[in-house]
Design an enzyme around this catalytic site. Sequence first.
Site, PDB file in Angstrom:
ATOM      1  N   HIS A 251      -5.735 -11.093  -1.771  1.00 45.90           N
ATOM      2  CA  HIS A 251      -5.314  -9.690  -1.575  1.00 45.90           C
ATOM      3  C   HIS A 251      -5.927  -9.161  -0.276  1.00 45.90           C
ATOM      4  O   HIS A 251      -7.061  -9.505   0.071  1.00 45.90           O
ATOM      5  CB  HIS A 251      -5.758  -8.840  -2.771  1.00 45.90           C
ATOM      6  CG  HIS A 251      -5.107  -7.492  -2.777  1.00 45.90           C
ATOM      7  ND1 HIS A 251      -5.563  -6.457  -1.986  1.00 45.90           N
ATOM      8  CD2 HIS A 251      -4.022  -7.022  -3.437  1.00 45.90           C
ATOM      9  CE1 HIS A 251      -4.776  -5.400  -2.177  1.00 45.90           C
ATOM     10  NE2 HIS A 251      -3.836  -5.719  -3.055  1.00 45.90           N
TER      11      HIS A 251
ATOM     12  N   GLY B 152      -0.338   1.338  -0.581  1.00 40.92           N
ATOM     13  CA  GLY B 152      -0.869   2.672  -0.851  1.00 40.92           C
ATOM     14  C   GLY B 152      -0.471   3.735   0.158  1.00 40.92           C
ATOM     15  O   GLY B 152      -1.024   4.835   0.135  1.00 40.92           O
TER      16      GLY B 152
ATOM     17  N   GLU C  46      -7.280  -6.482   0.429  1.00 44.43           N
ATOM     18  CA  GLU C  46      -8.593  -5.819   0.248  1.00 44.43           C
ATOM     19  C   GLU C  46      -9.714  -6.854   0.160  1.00 44.43           C
ATOM     20  O   GLU C  46     -10.831  -6.620   0.633  1.00 44.43           O
ATOM     21  CB  GLU C  46      -8.551  -4.909  -0.995  1.00 44.43           C
ATOM     22  CG  GLU C  46      -7.683  -3.694  -0.732  1.00 44.43           C
ATOM     23  CD  GLU C  46      -7.146  -3.015  -1.976  1.00 44.43           C
ATOM     24  OE1 GLU C  46      -7.593  -3.312  -3.094  1.00 44.43           O
ATOM     25  OE2 GLU C  46      -6.234  -2.168  -1.811  1.00 44.43           O
TER      26      GLU C  46
ATOM     27  N   GLU D 223       2.912  -8.704   0.796  1.00 39.51           N
ATOM     28  CA  GLU D 223       2.405  -7.334   0.797  1.00 39.51           C
ATOM     29  C   GLU D 223       2.031  -6.926   2.224  1.00 39.51           C
ATOM     30  O   GLU D 223       0.902  -7.198   2.680  1.00 39.51           O
ATOM     31  CB  GLU D 223       1.151  -7.236  -0.072  1.00 39.51           C
ATOM     32  CG  GLU D 223       1.382  -7.606  -1.520  1.00 39.51           C
ATOM     33  CD  GLU D 223       0.397  -6.890  -2.440  1.00 39.51           C
ATOM     34  OE1 GLU D 223       0.863  -6.220  -3.359  1.00 39.51           O
ATOM     35  OE2 GLU D 223      -0.814  -6.973  -2.220  1.00 39.51           O
TER      36      GLU D 223
ATOM     37  N   LYS E 280      -6.836  -2.886  -9.722  1.00 39.08           N
ATOM     38  CA  LYS E 280      -8.006  -2.794  -8.824  1.00 39.08           C
ATOM     39  C   LYS E 280      -9.216  -2.281  -9.618  1.00 39.08           C
ATOM     40  O   LYS E 280      -9.348  -2.609 -10.793  1.00 39.08           O
ATOM     41  CB  LYS E 280      -7.682  -1.926  -7.607  1.00 39.08           C
ATOM     42  CG  LYS E 280      -6.372  -2.362  -6.939  1.00 39.08           C
ATOM     43  CD  LYS E 280      -6.108  -1.668  -5.649  1.00 39.08           C
ATOM     44  CE  LYS E 280      -4.758  -2.117  -5.104  1.00 39.08           C
ATOM     45  NZ  LYS E 280      -4.444  -1.543  -3.810  1.00 39.08           N
TER      46      LYS E 280
ATOM     47  N   SER F 291       3.629   0.029  -2.099  1.00 38.03           N
ATOM     48  CA  SER F 291       4.263   1.327  -2.363  1.00 38.03           C
ATOM     49  C   SER F 291       5.539   1.226  -3.199  1.00 38.03           C
ATOM     50  O   SER F 291       6.472   2.010  -2.993  1.00 38.03           O
ATOM     51  CB  SER F 291       4.516   2.070  -1.044  1.00 38.03           C
ATOM     52  OG  SER F 291       3.271   2.379  -0.430  1.00 38.03           O
TER      53      SER F 291
ATOM     54  N   ASN G 138      -1.523  -4.447 -10.469  1.00 37.82           N
ATOM     55  CA  ASN G 138      -2.906  -4.676 -10.032  1.00 37.82           C
ATOM     56  C   ASN G 138      -3.671  -3.356 -10.152  1.00 37.82           C
ATOM     57  O   ASN G 138      -3.458  -2.435  -9.367  1.00 37.82           O
ATOM     58  CB  ASN G 138      -2.878  -5.155  -8.567  1.00 37.82           C
ATOM     59  CG  ASN G 138      -4.259  -5.321  -7.980  1.00 37.82           C
ATOM     60  OD1 ASN G 138      -5.269  -5.259  -8.682  1.00 37.82           O
ATOM     61  ND2 ASN G 138      -4.315  -5.527  -6.665  1.00 37.82           N
TER      62      ASN G 138
HETATM   63  C1  PEP Z   1      -1.484  -3.596  -3.883  1.00 39.44           C
HETATM   64  O1  PEP Z   1      -2.562  -3.159  -3.456  1.00 39.44           O
HETATM   65  O2  PEP Z   1      -1.371  -4.776  -4.257  1.00 39.44           O
HETATM   66  C2  PEP Z   1      -0.347  -2.695  -3.930  1.00 39.44           C
HETATM   67  C3  PEP Z   1       0.848  -3.207  -3.961  1.00 39.44           C
HETATM   68  O3  PEP Z   1      -0.643  -1.341  -3.923  1.00 39.44           O
HETATM   69  P1  PEP Z   1       0.399  -0.107  -3.961  1.00 39.44           P
HETATM   70  O4  PEP Z   1       1.504  -0.464  -4.933  1.00 39.44           O
HETATM   71  O5  PEP Z   1      -0.416   1.042  -4.429  1.00 39.44           O
HETATM   72  O6  PEP Z   1       0.922   0.049  -2.587  1.00 39.44           O
END
Ligand code: PEP
Length: 244
Positions: free
Chosen positions: A90, A164, A92, A158, A7, A202, A5
Amino acid sequence: MIIGNWKCNGSNEMIVSWCADYDRELNGNDAYVAVAPPSIYFSKFNSENKLSNIVGWGAQDVDHLDGSRTGAISVDMLVDTECGFSIIGHSERRQIFNEDNSLIREKLKSLNKRIMTILCIGEAKEENDKGITKDVLKDQLEIVNGLELDTEFTVAYEPVWAIGSGLTPEPKDINEIHKYIKDVVQSNSENNLSPKVLYGGSVTDKNAESFFKEEFVDGALIGGASLDGSTYAKIVNIFNGIDK
Ligand code: PEP
């Protein structure tokens, strides 16, 4: 299945170097591996312009309606492209754009059986601390209740606190949660579908193997580490090296 992803990241130059780095690092691939770039860059990945051996690409989100909805992209528009999937729900989108379960259910209904859906769910840090993770996930999964789900329907677990942050749950805890998600969707969907469940939060080339080894982890949804073509290919190589 490995999904990246991106973003709101990317540029013409970044995509060219990403594709070269990805192809150089990849040791062949049997899995479904794709990226979700900003939709303005979709054409960089279609069969005419393809710059890389990446298997597919898809959308970071979609609108469930069309017409007078400035800035929106509809499911029909995604179908007009070679888009392989759409992410919905998601964290966000839930936090920044105030999307709730009823809107996300509408998105799921409009995508179902047309474009593969990747539904993101996950608990906040305080919910994890209080020990109510399963209750939170069950509530988010209510959107599948009574739906006859496409066989490709996929969930991405997630934890919001893992996105992040460099923090992750223990692999064995992720495995237990993934089994729970499969069971809840199987009990509540009309066709008793046990979905694929990806882990997101992460994931890097350093920790990916510990997650992929777990029985109920069917792949990963990757944010930050998907922005570097070479790191992303390393994660794909690790996934391919594990007998799933
Ligand atoms: C995400 O935002 O879907 C995600 C998994 O981000 P990250 O891998 O950077 O934690």
